[in-house]
Design a protein around this motif. Structure first.
Motif, mmCIF file in Angstrom:
data_model
loop_
_atom_site.group_PDB
_atom_site.id
_atom_site.type_symbol
_atom_site.label_atom_id
_atom_site.label_comp_id
_atom_site.label_asym_id
_atom_site.label_seq_id
_atom_site.Cartn_x
_atom_site.Cartn_y
_atom_site.Cartn_z
ATOM 1 N N GLU A 214 2.435 -26.208 50.057
ATOM 2 C CA GLU A 214 1.264 -26.935 49.554
ATOM 3 C C GLU A 214 0.257 -26.040 48.848
ATOM 4 O OE1 GLU A 214 -0.040 -29.541 52.881
ATOM 5 O OE2 GLU A 214 2.096 -29.375 53.366
ATOM 6 N N SER A 215 0.249 -24.760 49.175
ATOM 7 C CA SER A 215 -0.746 -23.903 48.515
ATOM 8 C C SER A 215 -0.099 -22.726 47.787
ATOM 9 C CB SER A 215 -1.739 -23.382 49.566
ATOM 10 O OG SER A 215 -1.038 -22.582 50.496
ATOM 11 N N TYR A 216 1.201 -22.815 47.531
ATOM 12 C CA TYR A 216 1.869 -21.687 46.862
ATOM 13 C C TYR A 216 1.207 -21.444 45.503
ATOM 14 C CZ TYR A 216 5.438 -18.354 45.569
ATOM 15 O OH TYR A 216 6.074 -17.192 45.222
ATOM 16 N N PRO A 217 0.757 -20.222 45.231
ATOM 17 C CA PRO A 217 -0.028 -19.985 44.007
ATOM 18 C C PRO A 217 0.804 -20.153 42.732
ATOM 19 C CG PRO A 217 0.094 -17.992 45.397
ATOM 20 C CD PRO A 217 0.930 -19.036 46.056
ATOM 21 N N LYS A 218 0.227 -20.852 41.776
ATOM 22 C CA LYS A 218 0.947 -21.074 40.512
ATOM 23 C C LYS A 218 1.227 -19.743 39.817
ATOM 24 C CE LYS A 218 1.003 -23.560 36.139
ATOM 25 N NZ LYS A 218 1.095 -22.378 35.279
ATOM 26 N N SER A 219 0.300 -18.790 39.985
ATOM 27 C CA SER A 219 0.505 -17.494 39.329
ATOM 28 C C SER A 219 1.794 -16.827 39.843
ATOM 29 C CB SER A 219 -0.695 -16.585 39.571
ATOM 30 O OG SER A 219 -0.939 -16.481 40.954
ATOM 31 N N ALA A 220 2.034 -16.939 41.161
ATOM 32 C CA ALA A 220 3.254 -16.333 41.725
ATOM 33 C C ALA A 220 4.482 -17.119 41.269
ATOM 34 C CB ALA A 220 3.168 -16.310 43.250
ATOM 35 N N TRP A 221 4.360 -18.440 41.274
ATOM 36 C CA TRP A 221 5.472 -19.283 40.787
ATOM 37 C C TRP A 221 5.861 -18.870 39.364
ATOM 38 C CZ3 TRP A 221 8.681 -23.346 42.254
ATOM 39 C CH2 TRP A 221 9.304 -24.044 41.210
ATOM 40 N N ASP A 222 4.846 -18.757 38.491
ATOM 41 C CA ASP A 222 5.106 -18.428 37.080
ATOM 42 C C ASP A 222 5.802 -17.077 36.959
ATOM 43 O OD1 ASP A 222 3.967 -20.778 36.271
ATOM 44 O OD2 ASP A 222 2.037 -19.889 35.716
ATOM 45 N N ARG A 223 5.301 -16.110 37.709
ATOM 46 C CA ARG A 223 5.833 -14.737 37.595
ATOM 47 C C ARG A 223 7.286 -14.679 38.085
ATOM 48 N NH1 ARG A 223 6.044 -11.170 34.390
ATOM 49 N NH2 ARG A 223 6.204 -9.055 35.179
ATOM 50 N N VAL A 224 7.544 -15.365 39.205
ATOM 51 C CA VAL A 224 8.909 -15.363 39.760
ATOM 52 C C VAL A 224 9.876 -16.022 38.775
ATOM 53 C CG1 VAL A 224 10.389 -16.245 41.609
ATOM 54 C CG2 VAL A 224 8.144 -15.277 42.155
ATOM 55 N N LEU A 225 9.485 -17.188 38.251
ATOM 56 C CA LEU A 225 10.363 -17.873 37.294
ATOM 57 C C LEU A 225 10.547 -17.036 36.032
ATOM 58 C CD1 LEU A 225 11.699 -20.816 37.531
ATOM 59 C CD2 LEU A 225 10.081 -20.201 39.301
ATOM 60 N N ASP A 226 9.482 -16.377 35.619
ATOM 61 C CA ASP A 226 9.516 -15.516 34.427
ATOM 62 C C ASP A 226 10.566 -14.416 34.557
ATOM 63 O OD1 ASP A 226 7.890 -16.161 32.371
ATOM 64 O OD2 ASP A 226 6.588 -14.400 32.584
ATOM 65 N N VAL A 227 10.501 -13.696 35.675
ATOM 66 C CA VAL A 227 11.420 -12.553 35.854
ATOM 67 C C VAL A 227 12.809 -13.052 36.272
ATOM 68 C CG1 VAL A 227 11.897 -10.425 37.137
ATOM 69 C CG2 VAL A 227 9.536 -10.990 36.461
ATOM 70 N N ASN A 228 12.863 -13.895 37.312
ATOM 71 C CA ASN A 228 14.147 -14.231 37.935
ATOM 72 C C ASN A 228 15.000 -15.167 37.092
ATOM 73 O OD1 ASN A 228 12.793 -12.926 40.003
ATOM 74 N ND2 ASN A 228 13.414 -14.375 41.584
ATOM 75 N N LEU A 229 14.347 -16.018 36.275
ATOM 76 C CA LEU A 229 15.130 -16.992 35.513
ATOM 77 C C LEU A 229 15.007 -16.765 33.999
ATOM 78 C CD1 LEU A 229 16.972 -19.431 35.443
ATOM 79 C CD2 LEU A 229 14.968 -20.911 35.699
ATOM 80 N N THR A 230 13.762 -16.774 33.488
ATOM 81 C CA THR A 230 13.600 -16.555 32.043
ATOM 82 C C THR A 230 14.119 -15.175 31.662
ATOM 83 O OG1 THR A 230 11.633 -17.953 32.150
ATOM 84 C CG2 THR A 230 11.944 -16.679 30.141
ATOM 85 N N GLY A 231 13.867 -14.189 32.500
ATOM 86 C CA GLY A 231 14.330 -12.825 32.218
ATOM 87 C C GLY A 231 15.859 -12.748 32.133
ATOM 88 N N VAL A 232 16.537 -13.503 32.973
ATOM 89 C CA VAL A 232 18.007 -13.516 32.939
ATOM 90 C C VAL A 232 18.476 -14.164 31.633
ATOM 91 C CG1 VAL A 232 20.101 -14.374 34.078
ATOM 92 C CG2 VAL A 232 18.171 -13.546 35.457
#
Ligand SMILES: NC(=O)c1ccc[n+]([C@@H]2O[C@H](COP(=O)([O-])OP(=O)(O)OC[C@H]3O[C@@H](n4cnc5c(N)ncnc54)[C@H](O)[C@@H]3O)[C@@H](O)[C@H]2O)c1
Length: 271
Positions: free
Chosen positions: A117-135
């Motif tokens: 419920e409070s997972y920070p959007k900034s962390a979400w964005d960064r994780v998706l950026d590196v782990n998925l977009t980066g791939v």
């Protein structure tokens, strides 16, 4: 490197003599083991990582242990122009790359919360950026070079948590937990792999995916105990447990395999 005295069938199936490989996130716990393995199998290895000091240290350690040089390149895999530059440097220094392993992941600030419920959007964005977009971006940059030079093989590293949810009960008060962003990014890597396998087939590029389980890294003892108890093979992984599967997916032994999701998790996902 001269083929060694191993039985010819092993060289035929698994030898990578003087072929060029790149490992993105190669300074990481699994990445460094894969760099060493590919180097020992005869490949010329480029180690790409955003942490250039760690990348150089790992390259030096492997060179000291194996007498084989690796090329360390500072690359942020979320930046297409840095990936382009890395591919160009590899082509210049080692020759065209025909193997790519995507092993980078984000583990920075805000990452570890599992409070949905409070997972920070900034962390979400960064994780998706590196782990998925980066791939995706690394596959794009390397596929262009591979396609121009006759083809190649790509291995993307996902996770059991891209297949099943983490079980929050094993994390307890350990201070370690696996967040929603990680699960979503790793599920994305699996489907990205299947898409690329289909759409790069006419470029003679095979794309497969490793689904590893958790590696022991001196986590909280209670977590380690509960993780092991929930694993059919009764322990957490060692990074070395993934060498064989990745070597297989990059070598001629897997010539008839693409779009596959290879699970090496001690049985974690079977029950
Ligand atoms: N270690 C595990 O328990 C485990 C379990 C399942 C899956 N995996 C997956 O396996 C892969 C490797 O895991 P690991 O344990 O070696 O990870 P790690 O955290 O030890 O290493 C990740 C590496 O990626 C690099 N990196 C981070 N952001 C980057 C960026 N923007 N560009 C380039 N490099 C960047 C880091 O500097 C680091 O060297 C990851 O994709 C991870 O999600 C790991």
């Amino acid at each position: 490197m001269e083929p060694n005295n191993t039985p010819p069938i092993l060289n035929e199936l698994f030898g990578l003599h003087d072929q060029v490989a790149a490992v993105v996130g190669g300074a990481g716990r699994i990445g460094r083991v894969l760099c060493r393995t590919l180097s020992q199998a005869g490949a010329q290895v480029a180690l790409l990582d955003v942490d250039i000091q760690a990348a150089r240290d790992v390259a030096d350690q492997i060179a000291r242990a194996t007498s084989r040089q690796l090329l360390a390149i500072e690359t942020d895999t979320t930046q297409p122009e840095q990936l382009e530059a890395a591919v160009a440097e590899i082509e210049r220094s080692l020759g065209p790359p025909c193997m790519l392993v995507n092993s980078a992941q984000f583990r920075g600030q805000g990452f570890y919360s599992s409070d949905v419920e409070s997972y920070p959007k900034s962390a979400w964005d960064r994780v998706l950026d590196v782990n998925l977009t980066g791939v995706h971006l690394a596959c794009q940059a390397f596929a262009r070079s591979m396609a121009a030079h006759g083809g190649g093989r790509i291995v993307n590293i996902a996770s059991t948590y891209g297949v099943v949810s983490p079980d929050p009960r094993i994390y307890g008060d350990s201070g370690v937990n696996s967040p929603v962003s990680y699960a979503a990014s790793k599920a994305g890597v699996i489907q990205l792999t299947r898409y690329l396998a289909v759409h790069l087939r006419e470029r003679n590029i095979r794309v497969n995916c490793l689904v590893p389980g958790g590696v022991f890294d001196n986590q909280h003892p209670q977590f380690v105990e509960q993780y092991a108890a929930r694993t059919p093979l009764g322990r957490m992984a060692r990074a070395e447990d993934y060498r064989g599967a990745v070597l297989f997916m990059l070598s001629p032994a897997s010539a008839y395999m693409t779009g596959a999701v290879v699970t090496v998790d001690g049985g974690w996902t079977v029950w």
